[in-house]
Design an enzyme around this catalytic site. Structure first.
Site, short mmCIF file in Angstrom:
data_model
loop_
_atom_site.label_atom_id
_atom_site.label_comp_id
_atom_site.label_asym_id
_atom_site.label_seq_id
_atom_site.Cartn_x
_atom_site.Cartn_y
_atom_site.Cartn_z
CE LYS A 89 -4.38 1.37 2.06
NZ LYS A 89 -5.46 0.97 2.97
CD GLU A 133 -19.39 -1.60 8.28
OE1 GLU A 133 -19.54 -2.67 7.69
OE2 GLU A 133 -18.50 -0.78 7.98
NE ARG A 183 -22.32 -3.15 3.73
CZ ARG A 183 -21.28 -3.40 2.95
NH1 ARG A 183 -20.21 -4.01 3.45
NH2 ARG A 183 -21.28 -3.04 1.69
C1 LIG Z 1 -19.15 -0.95 4.41
C2 LIG Z 1 -17.89 -0.11 4.50
N1 LIG Z 1 -17.30 0.06 5.71
C3 LIG Z 1 -16.19 0.81 5.82
C4 LIG Z 1 -15.66 1.42 4.72
C5 LIG Z 1 -14.45 2.32 4.88
N2 LIG Z 1 -13.29 1.78 4.15
C6 LIG Z 1 -12.97 2.18 2.95
S1 LIG Z 1 -11.61 1.41 2.35
C7 LIG Z 1 -11.46 0.52 3.77
C8 LIG Z 1 -10.34 -0.45 3.94
C9 LIG Z 1 -10.31 -1.36 2.76
O1 LIG Z 1 -9.20 -2.22 2.90
P1 LIG Z 1 -8.80 -3.06 1.62
O2 LIG Z 1 -10.02 -3.66 1.03
O3 LIG Z 1 -7.75 -3.98 2.06
O4 LIG Z 1 -8.27 -1.99 0.57
P2 LIG Z 1 -6.89 -1.18 0.61
O5 LIG Z 1 -7.25 0.20 1.11
O6 LIG Z 1 -5.96 -1.91 1.50
O7 LIG Z 1 -6.44 -1.15 -0.82
C10 LIG Z 1 -12.46 0.82 4.66
C11 LIG Z 1 -12.63 0.23 6.01
C12 LIG Z 1 -16.31 1.25 3.49
N3 LIG Z 1 -15.85 1.84 2.35
N4 LIG Z 1 -17.40 0.46 3.41
MG LIG Z 2 -5.73 -3.91 2.02
#
Ligand SMILES: Cc1ncc(C[n+]2csc(CCOP(=O)(O)OP(=O)(O)O)c2C)c(N)n1
Ligand SMILES: [Mg+2]
Ligand SMILES: CC(=O)[C@@H](O)[C@H](O)COP(=O)(O)O
Length: 624
Positions: A281, A368, A396
């Site tokens: 990342k 959630e 959700r």
């Molecule tokens: C239902 C929901 N909860 C929380 C979020 C906030 N959120 C956006 S990206 C993320 C982390 C995602 O991690 P990953 O899928 O590993 O993607 P990366 O950022 O590591 O590329 C979160 C918690 C969201 N977008 N949707």
């Molecule tokens: Mg990730």
């Protein structure tokens, strides 16, 4: 000449050789860093998938195949390479391109995303449709390891494996959610086998079998045949193979030639395949590589150093900071207080609580629904759970709030940050429905503080109430009032009269109270009173007495009008046969999805900032 100068669409990418693709990756990173340093945005996620994006576009055709990004916050390179290079500088700006894939913006953004963990289910739907229509396109979901912690992902994997559909899932594993990824899956996924270890292990096994007289050779041959199943026992493959996915990986997500080879091979298959890709990342920008959490979603910064370009002289704390600090203060005196986040400790302000009370802090991952019912279980056992989830993401878990908390009247306090318009994240993230989706649930107490000091008092009151209790408050800084240092309970269901007035009464909700007060200061033709409707439910019990001298009421909220506070007041007037005695104006958000732009721009555009409120009140009073 830059490679990027001659690349606009996927077909341009297909013409490039490996050397040109490598150069293009560098140029794309430079463009993303330049634009995000000015506009803000999801820098680290997008930098981490540049090679993955190039390999996808080299092998698949997004004009024919379906490429579905999960969350979509990492799709900046994809946007640049699908016809939006020349508009990329408008990223997240009002009227500019969205920070998430958006079908209305481009046919290449095939499915709208923003909330996590939807890609596999949507992709499977498309794969089933493809087969019913006897089409031949590929369907690819690209999902992060954090998004893979949500139950919805497994619902998709489960059905996909059962149907045995031709479906590709690319797991982008950077070992990060926003913070470090959590849960058993995360540690399981990171059980990556170093090839050295595997080679050494195999050598030792071979030597062992060779020493066995007579049957050693046969055993060795048998062991070699079962090597794959042995290997899958050690690699995460075993988890996905349980879902009947063919597991490939882990693959280096920054090695273009490897990625292209694997994608080329997988493209020829017609079964469920999961490709486990390892990425970093923030790849390619040292400050983001060093601090992927900070650079997950970042404001403006100096590209040279990564340092935030601070807004001059603004030291008013955010609602988030006030919430986090106050909860720590209360938790020091009450060991029953526990805190829960769904993968957003920093965003919700619980990171400080996590440091001070590690045993009473729970990051459940992007889960959630689980967070709410987990809290209900804790509450059942006498604890005082505080569930901190953004308004939009709590959508959700609606049934868990109804069925697991309110029906049993359990004392769970919900702290909904980002209540109202959030700004650049746009329609998938605006928290503009919570007053509507919560106010009709029996037993629930629903509140909105007018400022950061009242947030403290409502948090204290909520914990004391031992009831299902919701606070919703906006993204961003408070109004700059002094914070409370001695908490006292607020009477449930009571608001406060902030200004007398004889011609009309404004009932303001949460973040709109101060803009209303400022608007009334400039309205000189009428004498308008102001009431802080801090409890949306139960509606203020002595409201009849409060409004009895008025024949004009104005309700102002940062929520959709349908089902919001204004609707509740209308119901109240209907219940007490007052509808024919009172003219009511509801100020809030229309029945449509609000686009992205800055919070201030959007509040101005939708007339819920001071000027807009003033304008609507004057028009209303003049028309009565
Ligand atoms: C239902 C929901 N909860 C929380 C979020 C906030 N959120 C956006 S990206 C993320 C982390 C995602 O991690 P990953 O899928 O590993 O993607 P990366 O950022 O590591 O590329 C979160 C918690 C969201 N977008 N949707
Ligand atoms: Mg990730
Ligand atoms: C992509 C995503 O859903 C989160 O990163 C979200 O954008 C965070 O919002 P805030 O910036 O308001 O914390």
């Amino acid at each position: 000449m830059k490679i990027l100068d001659k690349v606009n669409y996927p077909q341009d990418v297909k013409k490039l050789n490996l050397k040109e693709l490598t150069q293009l990756a560098q140029e794309i990173r430079e463009l993303i860093i330049e634009v995000v340093s000015k506009n803000g945005g999801h820098l680290a996620p997008s930098l981490g998938v540049v090679e993955l994006t190039l390999a996808l576009l080299k092998v698949f055709d997004p004009a024919f195949d379906r490429l579905i990004w999960d969350v979509g916050h990492q799709a900046y390179a994809y946007k640049i390479l699908t016809g939006r290079k020349n508009r990329f500088h408008t990223l997240r700006k009002l009227g500019g391109i969205s920070g998430f894939p958006k079908p209305e913006e481009s046919p290449f953004d095939y499915f709208g995303v923003g909330h996590s963990s939807t890609s596999i289910s949507a992709a499977l739907g498309m794969a089933v449709a493809r087969d019913l229509l006897k089409n031949s396109n590929k369907v690819v979901a690209i999902i992060g390891d954090g998004s893979m912690t949500a139950g919805l992902s497994y619902e998709g994997l489960n059905q996909a494996g059962g149907l045995g559909k031709d479906l590709v899932v690319i797991l982008n594993d950077n070992e990060m959610s926003i913070s470090k990824n959590v849960g058993a899956l995360s540690s399981f996924l990171s059980r990556k086998l170093s090839s050295q270890w595997m080679i050494k292990f195999k050598k030792e096994v071979e030597n062992f079998f060779k020493q066995i007289p007579k049957i050693g050779e046969d055993l060795l041959n048998y062991a070699k045949k079962s090597e794959d199943s042995l290997k899958s026992f050690f690699t995460p493959g075993i988890l996905f193979e349980a879902f009947k996915f063919n597991y490939i990986g882990p693959v280096d997500g920054h090695k273009l030639d490897t990625l292209i080879d694997v994608f080329d091979q997988v493209k020829k298959l017609d079964v469920p395949v999961l490709i486990h890709v390892l990425t970093k990342k923030g790849k390619g920008y040292l400050p983001a590589e060093k601090n992927p959490t900070y650079f997950h979603g970042v404001g403006c910064f100096e590209p040279e150093t990564g340092k935030a370009t601070k807004i001059a002289g603004c030291n008013i704390p955010t609602y988030t900071e006030v919430f986090g600090n106050t909860l720590c203060e209360l938790a020091r005196k009450d060991s029953k207080i526990v805190a829960i986040t769904a993968a957003m400790p920093e965003g919700t302000g619980l990171n400080k609580f996590a440091e001070e009370f590690p045993d009473r802090f729970f990051d459940v991952g992007i889960c959630e629904q689980h967070a709410v019912t987990f809290a209900a279980g804790l509450a059942k056992e006498g604890f005082k759970p505080v569930v901190a989830i953004y308004s939009t993401f709590l959508q959700r878990a609606y049934d868990q709030i109804v069925h697991d908390v309110c029906l049993q009247n359990l004392p769970v306090v919900f702290c909904l940050d980002r209540g109202g318009l959030v700004g650049e994240d746009g329609p998938t993230h605006h928290g503009v429905f919570d007053l509507s989706y919560l106010s009709h649930i029996p037993n629930l107490i629903l509140t909105a503080p007018k400022d950061e000091a009242e947030l403290q008092l409502l948090l204290y009151t909520g914990l004391k109430s031992r009831r299902p209790f919701v606070l919703r408050y906006p993204r961003g800084r408070g109004v700059g009032v002094d914070l409370s240092n001695n908490f006292q309970e607020l009477p449930i269901g009571e608001g406060e009269l902030l200004k007398q007035g004889k011609d009309a009464l404004v009932l303001g909700v949460g973040s709109r109270v101060y803009p209303c007060l400022e608007a009334l200061e400039e309205i000189t033709d009428y004498d308008v009173g102001m009431y802080n409707l801090r409890f949306i439910k139960p509606i203020t019990k002595n409201l009849k007495e409060i409004i009895q001298n008025y024949d004009k009421l104005i309700v102002v909220e940062e929520n959709v009008l349908i089902g919001g506070a204004g609707s509740i007041i209308l119901d109240y007037l209907y219940t007490y046969n007052l509808l024919d005695k009172v003219n009511i104006l509801k100020i809030g958000l229309p029945d449509r999805f609000i686009e992205h732009g800055s919070q201030a721009e959007l509040r101005r555009k939708y007339l819920i900032d001071k000027e807009g409120i003033k304008k609507q009140i004057l028009n209303f009073l003049r028309s009565c």
